[in-house]
Design a protein around this motif. Structure first.
Motif, PDB file in Angstrom:
ATOM      1  N   VAL A 251      -4.477   4.193   8.569  1.00 19.00           N
ATOM      2  CA  VAL A 251      -4.347   3.736   7.189  1.00 19.00           C
ATOM      3  C   VAL A 251      -4.361   2.215   7.128  1.00 19.00           C
ATOM      4  O   VAL A 251      -4.957   1.619   6.213  1.00 19.00           O
ATOM      5  CB  VAL A 251      -3.054   4.302   6.565  1.00 19.00           C
ATOM      6  CG1 VAL A 251      -2.839   3.728   5.172  1.00 19.00           C
ATOM      7  CG2 VAL A 251      -3.118   5.817   6.482  1.00 19.00           C
TER       8      VAL A 251
ATOM      9  N   ASN B 159       0.825  -1.195   0.000  1.00 22.60           N
ATOM     10  CA  ASN B 159       0.000   0.000   0.000  1.00 22.60           C
ATOM     11  C   ASN B 159       0.869   1.258   0.000  1.00 22.60           C
ATOM     12  O   ASN B 159       1.763   1.407   0.846  1.00 22.60           O
ATOM     13  CB  ASN B 159      -0.924   0.003   1.230  1.00 22.60           C
ATOM     14  CG  ASN B 159      -1.897   1.162   1.213  1.00 22.60           C
ATOM     15  OD1 ASN B 159      -1.644   2.207   1.808  1.00 22.60           O
ATOM     16  ND2 ASN B 159      -3.008   1.004   0.521  1.00 22.60           N
TER      17      ASN B 159
ATOM     18  N   GLN C 124       0.072   4.412   0.620  1.00 22.14           N
ATOM     19  CA  GLN C 124      -0.139   5.307   1.759  1.00 22.14           C
ATOM     20  C   GLN C 124       0.633   4.836   2.985  1.00 22.14           C
ATOM     21  O   GLN C 124       1.175   5.656   3.732  1.00 22.14           O
ATOM     22  CB  GLN C 124      -1.632   5.402   2.084  1.00 22.14           C
ATOM     23  CG  GLN C 124      -2.429   6.204   1.063  1.00 22.14           C
ATOM     24  CD  GLN C 124      -3.877   6.376   1.487  1.00 22.14           C
ATOM     25  OE1 GLN C 124      -4.444   5.544   2.183  1.00 22.14           O
ATOM     26  NE2 GLN C 124      -4.486   7.459   1.063  1.00 22.14           N
TER      27      GLN C 124
ATOM     28  N   THR D 172      -0.798   6.293  10.803  1.00 18.07           N
ATOM     29  CA  THR D 172      -0.352   5.085  10.110  1.00 18.07           C
ATOM     30  C   THR D 172      -1.263   3.907  10.436  1.00 18.07           C
ATOM     31  O   THR D 172      -1.665   3.142   9.547  1.00 18.07           O
ATOM     32  CB  THR D 172       1.096   4.749  10.499  1.00 18.07           C
ATOM     33  OG1 THR D 172       1.941   5.853  10.165  1.00 18.07           O
ATOM     34  CG2 THR D 172       1.582   3.509   9.769  1.00 18.07           C
TER      35      THR D 172
END
Length: 490
Positions: free
Chosen positions: A187, A81, A83, A184
């Motif tokens: 996400v 990912n 992000q 984080t």
């Protein structure tokens, strides 16, 4: 420009020449050769290493289907990912900033050493040897050009003894690291929800394909029986036509289900960092487990302590509160110490110790306007964050209530859908027995098959909605990244 041409049978048709200003259409032969060349250059083999494109690592497709569980898909989502990768870089940047602020608080020691040679023109600096004649010195003994070789070595130290603004800025920087960590984790929760939902959608597509294939097989048998009955003179042609129409309808449904499955696998590949052409073998089955009822207040209490977006806002509030204190304490004096100790002398001569030690107190004067401006700015940030936290808590309350309603309603829909499938299956079996015995034509069989197909399709859709609703509840309570399997009943 429009061109019209009339062709007569047996006569050649003149083709208009393309306009020179227009781009030429791609040649099929050239495109095929280019595709072949590209395929040869990027031929994939089992266990091939990832391909690097600039700074990006692109995983290559494997030959054959890749076995994939739900856990594998989630872990691949974490690893690929974008992000999450950017969030990791942001954490590193924050750690660098924390070290930079911490540097202002710890003792700073430096060791320096040098040796140099310089030639000085004393006359150019205003020294006149004749001025020493009155002291009994001969001017000729004092040269105006002097060469000096010096060597020095010293150890210096700087230490802040009292500076409250720097201390609170350091504490604020440390809390900013918590903000980044919570973002984080937030996400990661989004990754789990999106990957798991897409995996469940692909499982639902597989179930739809299986049901459609079973109905196609059943319709083929009905068509065969109707054809045999018609050929034997005991059936009508309308039975054959009706059975054929039903078979073709189910074949269309099968093609649509296969197309949806292929597109959902492409979307899943995109989420977990696999090439779009990678074939997948979903090894997990459609999960179904009733979720224990969770009281609303308990769910809200869990969310208020586990929702990463809320925790990030609360940590950001602490950052601003500490920055506000730093601005408030800028009016206080700061105390620091600096000094050095070393040796200095001629390079080939006598060295002697040298040192310096001093304490410095700085008292800000005539800076009240700046202090008030910074204090008001940070106070506004604190007030705004407190409003955001209260608003988010209200939003969390609404989200949890909505998720609970979705879970309850979808659970009831699954029960009704299962009952409908059982009833439709029994009805289809009864109508098939009647049709086989010649009591009736195949119209009731066709109708019963359509009812069963709709019931099975609704069951698959409601089970998917139920699982997605449970994932939504886990996401809204802030535990999806660690408890998604428990909510799905795996």
């Amino acid at each position: 420009m429009l061109l019209a041409a009339t062709a007569v049978a047996g006569a050649p048709v003149a083709l208009a020449q393309p306009d020179a200003d227009l781009p030429q259409a791609p040649s099929a032969v050239a495109a095929a050769s280019q595709s072949t060349k590209l395929a040869m250059e990027t031929r994939q083999v089992e266990g091939a290493q990832p391909l690097r494109v600039g700074n990006l690592m692109v995983e290559r497709a494997r030959t054959g289907a890749l076995p994939l569980t739900l856990d594998d898909a989630v872990n691949r989502g974490f690893a690929h990912n974008l992000q999450l990768q950017l969030a990791s870089q942001t954490e590193q940047a924050i750690q660098g900033q924390i070290l930079g602020v911490f540097y202002n608080l710890v003792p700073n020691m430096r060791a320096t050493a040098y040796t140099r040679t310089q030639e000085i023109n004393l006359a150019a600096m205003g020294f006149k040897p004749s001025s020493l004649a009155g002291f009994g010195f001969s001017p000729e003994t004092f040269p105006t050009i002097v060469k000096v070789d010096t060597t020095a070595a010293q150890l210096s130290a700087d230490q802040v003894l009292f500076n409250l603004p720097d201390l609170y800025l350091y504490l604020a920087a440390k809390k900013a690291g918590t903000v980044v960590q919570m973002n984080t984790l937030n996400v990661r929760g989004n990754v789990v929800q999106s990957v798991a939902s897409q995996y469940l959608a692909a499982l639902a597509d597989e179930a739809q394909i299986a049901n459609a294939q079973a109905l196609v097989t059943a319709d083929e048998e009905v068509l065969r029986q109707a054809t045999l009955a018609h050929d034997a003179g005991v059936g009508t042609n309308i039975d054959v036509i009706r059975a054929r129409v039903q078979l073709q309808s189910e074949q269309q449904a099968l093609v649509r289900a296969q197309n949806t499955f292929a597109k959902d696998k492409i979307a899943l590949n995109r989420l977990i960092g696999l090439p779009a052409e990678q074939e997948l073998e979903l090894t997990d089955t459609v999960p179904y487990a009733e979720l224990a009822e969770l009281p609303l207040e308990q769910a809200k209490a869990i969310a208020y302590t586990r929702r990463k977006d809320l925790l990030a806002l609360e940590a950001e509030l602490e950052v601003e509160e500490r920055a506000h204190k730093a601005a408030k304490f800028e009016r206080l004096p700061s105390v620091s110490f600096n000094g050095f100790y070393g040796v200095l002398g001629e390079t080939r001569g006598l060295y002697h110790g040298v040192f310096s030690a001093q304490g410095v107190m700085k008292i800000p004067i005539f800076e009240e306007a700046r202090f008030r401006g910074e204090e008001q700015s940070t106070a506004a940030q604190v007030s705004g964050l407190r409003r955001q936290i209260e608003s988010l808590k209200t939003t969390i309350d609404a989200q949890i209530r909505t998720s609970m309603l979705d879970v309850q309603s979808s659970a009831e829909l699954v029960k009704v859908a299962r009952s409908n499938v059982e009833l439709a299956t029994q009805a289809l079996a009864d109508t098939r027995e009647q049709f086989t015995a010649g009591v009736t034509d195949n119209l009731p069989v066709t109708q019963a098959q359509a009812v069963l197909a709709g019931a099975q399709s609704r069951l698959i859709a409601t089970e998917y909605q139920y699982n997605v609703a449970k994932l939504g509840l886990a996401r809204n309570t802030g535990v999806v990244e660690i408890n998604y399997k428990q909510y799905l009943g795996r």
